[in-house]
Design a protein around this motif. Structure first.
Motif, mmCIF file in Angstrom:
data_model
loop_
_atom_site.group_PDB
_atom_site.id
_atom_site.type_symbol
_atom_site.label_atom_id
_atom_site.label_comp_id
_atom_site.label_asym_id
_atom_site.label_seq_id
_atom_site.Cartn_x
_atom_site.Cartn_y
_atom_site.Cartn_z
ATOM 1 N N SER A 1 0.876 -1.222 0.059
ATOM 2 C CA SER A 1 0.064 -0.070 -0.003
ATOM 3 C C SER A 1 0.852 1.192 0.004
ATOM 4 O O SER A 1 1.421 1.525 0.877
ATOM 5 N N LEU A 2 1.098 1.767 -1.105
ATOM 6 C CA LEU A 2 2.164 2.976 -1.375
ATOM 7 C C LEU A 2 1.447 4.096 -0.356
ATOM 8 O O LEU A 2 2.338 4.950 0.027
ATOM 9 N N LYS A 3 0.291 4.424 0.018
ATOM 10 C CA LYS A 3 -0.094 5.318 0.604
ATOM 11 C C LYS A 3 0.295 5.261 2.140
ATOM 12 O O LYS A 3 0.299 6.236 2.934
ATOM 13 N N GLU A 4 0.536 3.792 2.556
ATOM 14 C CA GLU A 4 0.902 3.697 3.939
ATOM 15 C C GLU A 4 2.504 3.568 3.966
ATOM 16 O O GLU A 4 2.894 3.082 5.274
ATOM 17 N N ALA A 5 3.239 3.646 2.941
ATOM 18 C CA ALA A 5 4.327 3.247 3.026
ATOM 19 C C ALA A 5 5.371 4.256 3.895
ATOM 20 O O ALA A 5 6.252 3.660 4.904
ATOM 21 N N ILE A 6 5.174 5.466 3.996
ATOM 22 C CA ILE A 6 5.584 6.211 5.165
ATOM 23 C C ILE A 6 5.501 6.157 6.584
ATOM 24 O O ILE A 6 6.183 6.069 7.443
ATOM 25 N N THR A 7 4.289 5.749 6.774
ATOM 26 C CA THR A 7 3.787 5.216 8.228
ATOM 27 C C THR A 7 4.556 3.882 8.414
ATOM 28 O O THR A 7 5.179 4.003 9.541
ATOM 29 N N ILE A 8 4.866 3.060 7.724
ATOM 30 C CA ILE A 8 5.386 1.876 8.061
ATOM 31 C C ILE A 8 6.944 1.969 8.186
ATOM 32 O O ILE A 8 7.523 1.289 8.954
ATOM 33 N N ILE A 9 7.303 2.765 7.233
ATOM 34 C CA ILE A 9 8.821 3.189 7.328
ATOM 35 C C ILE A 9 9.118 3.902 8.823
ATOM 36 O O ILE A 9 10.236 3.407 9.510
#
Length: 314
Positions: free
Chosen positions: A135-143
Motif C-alpha cells: 500500500s503505497l499510501k501507507e509506506a511512510i507510516t510503515i517506514i
C-alpha cells in the motif's frame, strides 16, 4: 503526498536507510542488494503492476527520493562505513535522551521488553518486509514503524533496559501486609557532564553533514571539560581522520581505547590508520639512487583516504 518522516530515528535528524529498505541494522551488503532489487521491481514503472497514474507517480517518488538513495548509501563501501559509524553513535546518544523517548507502536513496546531482543527484532523486520510497499499510501507510516524498531534495538544493544509495564493489582486481593523498608536502588551509571553532551550532540550533527572543521572545534571544547571521555576522543579522532590528519587521529584513537578498550569506532578504524602510516613511513625511507638522472617517484597525497575517502591533507 508528503515523504517527510518524523518518527523513530528520523526524529533525530538521521535518515534511517535501513528502515526505508526494511532490513536489519546489521544486514550485510548481499542482503541489502537482494532487498533493494525486490523493492525496485515493485516500484519501477517498467516492471511494476501498478496501473493508476497517481500510484505510478507516488511509486516513482518513493523509488527516486527514498529507496535509491538508501541503497546507494548502504551498498558503497565508503558511504556505508561512514553511515555505520554514525549509526553506532546513535545508540549512545539515545541513551542520554532515553527519558524523553516515547514509543508509539505496539511492536516497539514489545521489543523494548522482549527477552530475546535479536530474535524478536529480526522476525518483526522480516514480517513487515513482506508487505512494506503493497500500500503505497501507507509506506511512510510503515517506514516510521520500522525506524522506531531500529531505535529500540539500538538502545537495547547499547545497554538500555526498559521497565516492564506495571501489573494491575488483582481484584479482592488479600489484606495489605505491613510495609517493609525497601532496599536502596542501585547506583546509576555515571553520566557525562550535560554541557559535554551538548558539545557532542552539536558535533554529531556536524559530522552527519560532513562539516568536519566546526565539528573538530566542538569536540576540542568538550575535551577541555571532560579530558577522560573516550567518546570525545573517538569522535575527534574520526573527525581528524576525515580531514586526513592521520597522526592526530591515531593519537586520539589510542586515547579512546585506553579509556574504553571496547570503543567500536576506534576498533574499526585504528588498524587501518596504523597500516597507512606504516606504509608512509616505509615509503619515506626508500632512497633514490644518486646520479642516475631518474626522477624521484611522486608521493601520494591521499594518505588513508587516497584508498578510502579521497581528498587532500589539510
Amino acid at each position: 503526498m508528503s515523504l517527510r518522516i518524523d518518527r523513530g530515528l528520523f526524529k533525530y535528524d538521521f535518515i534511517d536507510h535501513h528502515a526505508i529498505l526494511c532490513v536489519s541494522v546489521d544486514a550485510d551488503v548481499k542482503e541489502i542488494r537482494k532487498r533493494y532489487l525486490k523493492i525496485a521491481r515493485h516500484l519501477h514503472p517498467d516492471s511494476s503492476s501498478i496501473t493508476t497514474q497517481a500510484e505510478k507517480k507516488l511509486a516513482s517518488e518513493l523509488l527516486s527520493k527514498l529507496v535509491n538513495p538508501a541503497y546507494e548509501t548502504l551498498s558503497a563501501e565508503r558511504t556505508r562505513s561512514e553511515y555505520i559509524i554514525v549509526l553506532s553513535q546513535m545508540g549512545k546518544r539515545l541513551l542520554q535522551e532515553s527519558a524523553s523517548i516515547e514509543l508509539t507502536t505496539d511492536l516497539a513496546k514489545q521489543l523494548a521488553s522482549a527477552p530475546n531482543i535479536d530474535l524478536v527484532y529480526k522476525s518483526a523486520i522480516a514480517k513487515i518486509a513482506e508487505t512494506q510497499y503493497n500500500s503505497l499510501k501507507e509506506a511512510i507510516t510503515i517506514i516510521s514503524q520500522i525506524s522506531e524498531l531500529n531505535l529500540v534495538y539500538l538502545m537495547r544493544t547499547a545497554g538500555k533496559n526498559f521497565a516492564p509495564p506495571a501489573a494491575k493489582p488483582p481484584v479482592n486481593s488479600a489484606p495489605p501486609q505491613p510495609k517493609q523498608t525497601p532496599a536502596p536502588p542501585p547506583p546509576e551509571p555515571p553520566k557525562e557532564d550535560s554541557s559535554v553532551e551538548q558539545y557532542l550532540r552539536r558535533a554529531q550533527t556536524l559530522i552527519e553533514k560532513n562539516q568536519f572543521p566546526p565539528a573538530e572545534i566542538e569536540l576540542k571544547d568538550a575535551l577541555k571539560i571532560s579530558p577522560k571521555s573516550s567518546r570525545c576522543h573517538s569522535l575527534l579522532a574520526f573527525v581528524y581522520m576525515r580531514q586526513n590528519k592521520l597522526k592526530m587521529a591515531k593519537i586520539h584513537f589510542d586515547n579512546a581505547l585506553k579509556l574504553d578498550p571496547k570503543d567500536a569506532t576506534a576498533l574499526a578504524w585504528k588498524p587501518k590508520i596504523d597500516k597507512v602510516l606504516g606504509q608512509q613511513s616505509s615509503s619515506s625511507n626508500v632512497k633514490t639512487p644518486a646520479n642516475t638522472g631518474d626522477k624521484q617517484p611522486e608521493k601520494s597525497g591521499g594518505g588513508l583516504f587516497g584508498g578510502l575517502f579521497g581528498g587532500k591533507k589539510k
